[in-house]
Design a protein around this motif. Structure first.
Motif, PDB file in Angstrom:
ATOM      1  N   LYS A  18       1.995  11.738 -10.136  1.00 53.72           N
ATOM      2  CA  LYS A  18       1.330  13.045 -10.117  1.00 53.72           C
ATOM      3  C   LYS A  18       2.341  14.165 -10.320  1.00 53.72           C
ATOM      4  O   LYS A  18       2.106  15.112 -11.075  1.00 53.72           O
ATOM      5  CB  LYS A  18       0.591  13.224  -8.790  1.00 53.72           C
ATOM      6  CG  LYS A  18      -0.245  14.480  -8.729  1.00 53.72           C
ATOM      7  CD  LYS A  18      -1.030  14.563  -7.429  1.00 53.72           C
ATOM      8  CE  LYS A  18      -1.837  15.842  -7.378  1.00 53.72           C
ATOM      9  NZ  LYS A  18      -2.583  15.982  -6.114  1.00 53.72           N
ATOM     10  N   LEU A  53       0.841  -1.200   0.000  1.00 52.38           N
ATOM     11  CA  LEU A  53       0.000   0.000   0.000  1.00 52.38           C
ATOM     12  C   LEU A  53       0.881   1.257   0.000  1.00 52.38           C
ATOM     13  O   LEU A  53       0.612   2.206  -0.754  1.00 52.38           O
ATOM     14  CB  LEU A  53      -0.918   0.001   1.222  1.00 52.38           C
ATOM     15  CG  LEU A  53      -1.876   1.187   1.315  1.00 52.38           C
ATOM     16  CD1 LEU A  53      -2.780   1.255   0.097  1.00 52.38           C
ATOM     17  CD2 LEU A  53      -2.704   1.105   2.594  1.00 52.38           C
ATOM     18  N   LYS A  54       1.932   1.236   0.800  1.00 50.28           N
ATOM     19  CA  LYS A  54       2.835   2.380   0.858  1.00 50.28           C
ATOM     20  C   LYS A  54       3.533   2.587  -0.488  1.00 50.28           C
ATOM     21  O   LYS A  54       3.690   3.717  -0.969  1.00 50.28           O
ATOM     22  CB  LYS A  54       3.873   2.164   1.960  1.00 50.28           C
ATOM     23  CG  LYS A  54       4.788   3.359   2.154  1.00 50.28           C
ATOM     24  CD  LYS A  54       5.753   3.133   3.293  1.00 50.28           C
ATOM     25  CE  LYS A  54       6.650   4.350   3.443  1.00 50.28           C
ATOM     26  NZ  LYS A  54       7.658   4.181   4.480  1.00 50.28           N
ATOM     27  N   ASN A  55       3.929   1.479  -1.115  1.00 50.50           N
ATOM     28  CA  ASN A  55       4.586   1.536  -2.418  1.00 50.50           C
ATOM     29  C   ASN A  55       3.642   2.118  -3.476  1.00 50.50           C
ATOM     30  O   ASN A  55       4.034   2.929  -4.323  1.00 50.50           O
ATOM     31  CB  ASN A  55       5.073   0.145  -2.824  1.00 50.50           C
ATOM     32  CG  ASN A  55       5.942   0.198  -4.073  1.00 50.50           C
ATOM     33  OD1 ASN A  55       6.600   1.191  -4.343  1.00 50.50           O
ATOM     34  ND2 ASN A  55       5.922  -0.886  -4.833  1.00 50.50           N
ATOM     35  N   ILE A  56       2.379   1.711  -3.423  1.00 48.81           N
ATOM     36  CA  ILE A  56       1.373   2.223  -4.372  1.00 48.81           C
ATOM     37  C   ILE A  56       1.186   3.726  -4.168  1.00 48.81           C
ATOM     38  O   ILE A  56       1.160   4.503  -5.135  1.00 48.81           O
ATOM     39  CB  ILE A  56       0.031   1.479  -4.199  1.00 48.81           C
ATOM     40  CG1 ILE A  56       0.176   0.030  -4.680  1.00 48.81           C
ATOM     41  CG2 ILE A  56      -1.083   2.182  -4.963  1.00 48.81           C
ATOM     42  CD1 ILE A  56      -1.017  -0.833  -4.343  1.00 48.81           C
ATOM     43  N   GLU A  57       1.081   4.167  -2.916  1.00 48.23           N
ATOM     44  CA  GLU A  57       0.873   5.595  -2.627  1.00 48.23           C
ATOM     45  C   GLU A  57       2.061   6.426  -3.105  1.00 48.23           C
ATOM     46  O   GLU A  57       1.890   7.499  -3.683  1.00 48.23           O
ATOM     47  CB  GLU A  57       0.653   5.794  -1.126  1.00 48.23           C
ATOM     48  CG  GLU A  57      -0.693   5.281  -0.648  1.00 48.23           C
ATOM     49  CD  GLU A  57      -0.823   5.326   0.867  1.00 48.23           C
ATOM     50  OE1 GLU A  57       0.202   5.562   1.561  1.00 48.23           O
ATOM     51  OE2 GLU A  57      -1.934   5.120   1.351  1.00 48.23           O
ATOM     52  N   GLU A  58       3.283   5.939  -2.869  1.00 46.45           N
ATOM     53  CA  GLU A  58       4.468   6.663  -3.318  1.00 46.45           C
ATOM     54  C   GLU A  58       4.540   6.726  -4.842  1.00 46.45           C
ATOM     55  O   GLU A  58       4.917   7.748  -5.423  1.00 46.45           O
ATOM     56  CB  GLU A  58       5.726   6.001  -2.754  1.00 46.45           C
ATOM     57  CG  GLU A  58       5.900   6.213  -1.262  1.00 46.45           C
ATOM     58  CD  GLU A  58       7.095   5.452  -0.699  1.00 46.45           C
ATOM     59  OE1 GLU A  58       7.771   4.750  -1.476  1.00 46.45           O
ATOM     60  OE2 GLU A  58       7.336   5.562   0.515  1.00 46.45           O
ATOM     61  N   THR A  59       4.182   5.621  -5.477  1.00 53.34           N
ATOM     62  CA  THR A  59       4.183   5.588  -6.944  1.00 53.34           C
ATOM     63  C   THR A  59       3.168   6.569  -7.512  1.00 53.34           C
ATOM     64  O   THR A  59       3.443   7.293  -8.472  1.00 53.34           O
ATOM     65  CB  THR A  59       3.886   4.161  -7.448  1.00 53.34           C
ATOM     66  OG1 THR A  59       4.865   3.264  -6.926  1.00 53.34           O
ATOM     67  CG2 THR A  59       3.923   4.103  -8.967  1.00 53.34           C
ATOM     68  N   LEU A  60       1.988   6.620  -6.906  1.00 52.92           N
ATOM     69  CA  LEU A  60       0.954   7.557  -7.354  1.00 52.92           C
ATOM     70  C   LEU A  60       1.395   9.005  -7.174  1.00 52.92           C
ATOM     71  O   LEU A  60       1.165   9.852  -8.037  1.00 52.92           O
ATOM     72  CB  LEU A  60      -0.358   7.297  -6.611  1.00 52.92           C
ATOM     73  CG  LEU A  60      -1.126   6.033  -7.011  1.00 52.92           C
ATOM     74  CD1 LEU A  60      -2.307   5.809  -6.086  1.00 52.92           C
ATOM     75  CD2 LEU A  60      -1.591   6.138  -8.448  1.00 52.92           C
ATOM     76  N   LYS A  61       2.038   9.310  -6.037  1.00 57.94           N
ATOM     77  CA  LYS A  61       2.529  10.670  -5.806  1.00 57.94           C
ATOM     78  C   LYS A  61       3.581  11.059  -6.840  1.00 57.94           C
ATOM     79  O   LYS A  61       3.594  12.174  -7.367  1.00 57.94           O
ATOM     80  CB  LYS A  61       3.117  10.785  -4.404  1.00 57.94           C
ATOM     81  CG  LYS A  61       2.088  10.827  -3.302  1.00 57.94           C
ATOM     82  CD  LYS A  61       2.768  10.896  -1.944  1.00 57.94           C
ATOM     83  CE  LYS A  61       1.738  10.828  -0.823  1.00 57.94           C
ATOM     84  NZ  LYS A  61       2.390  10.811   0.504  1.00 57.94           N
TER      85      LYS A  61
END
Length: 199
Positions: free
Chosen positions: A38, A27-35
């Motif tokens: 962006k 989940l943390k990896n997904i959030e960092e990738t999304l940021k």
């Protein structure tokens, strides 16, 4: 990480989500990738806007550099102008070309759209026994003139000049007091100019 690689990571994570529950690390990896995606998207938009602004500026500069006009005194018919008690600006009505719209057929003035070196030429036609005198002005200063004092036959005069102009400077011709010029559909009396190069 390239955007395509990040999309691949997200796809793989999405597939794993379909089979198993997601871990906190994933989940943390997904959030960092999304940021990061962006941020890259915003940087790409900013870069695209800069390119678009530069292109518009280049197009505006190129348009401003295309300046040329040529006009005859009369749009139709034939007429003798003058004499007048004071000097009068000649207003040329027969527009042959006005690229850049720097010549105003309502005032007879050419207004420099950009700083640059310009070339101007004017012609005047007079009849026998009548004084013909016309000057070209830059703002309020005479630059050059043509003159014929009561010729025995028709008289033609022409003069030209290269001028360094600032944006907004005005160039026009004036008929002298107690003088005449003639024009008809053959455009014996005319005014032309164009930008040689910008400064």
């Amino acid at each position: 990480m390239l955007a395509a690689q990040k999309m691949l990571v997200l796809l793989c994570v999405g597939i794993s989500l379909a089979h198993d529950s997601i871990t906190p690390a994933q989940l943390k990896n997904i959030e960092e990738t999304l940021k990061e995606l962006k941020r890259e998207n915003e940087a790409l938009r900013s870069f695209t806007k800069d390119l678009s602004d530069k292109l518009e500026s280049i197009q505006a500069d190129n348009k401003a550099k295309k300046v040329a006009f040529s006009a005859g005194l009369l749009a139709s018919g034939s007429q003798q102008f003058g004499p007048f008690d004071t000097r009068e600006t000649l207003i040329y009505q027969k527009i042959f070309t006005n690229t850049g719209n720097a010549y105003d057929s309502n005032t007879g003035h050419f207004t420099a759209p950009v700083n640059g070196v310009y070339f101007f030429r004017f012609y005047a036609h007079g009849h026998p026994s009548k004084q013909m005198a016309v000057s070209l002005h830059k703002n309020d200063q005479i630059q050059c003139s043509v003159f014929s004092l009561k010729p025995e036959t028709n008289a033609n005069g022409s003069n030209g000049v290269v001028l360094s102009l600032q944006k907004g400077d005005k160039v026009y011709t004036q008929l002298w007091e107690n003088s005449w010029v003639f024009d008809d559909e053959s455009s014996y009396t005319s005014f032309s100019g164009f930008l040689l190069f910008p400064l």
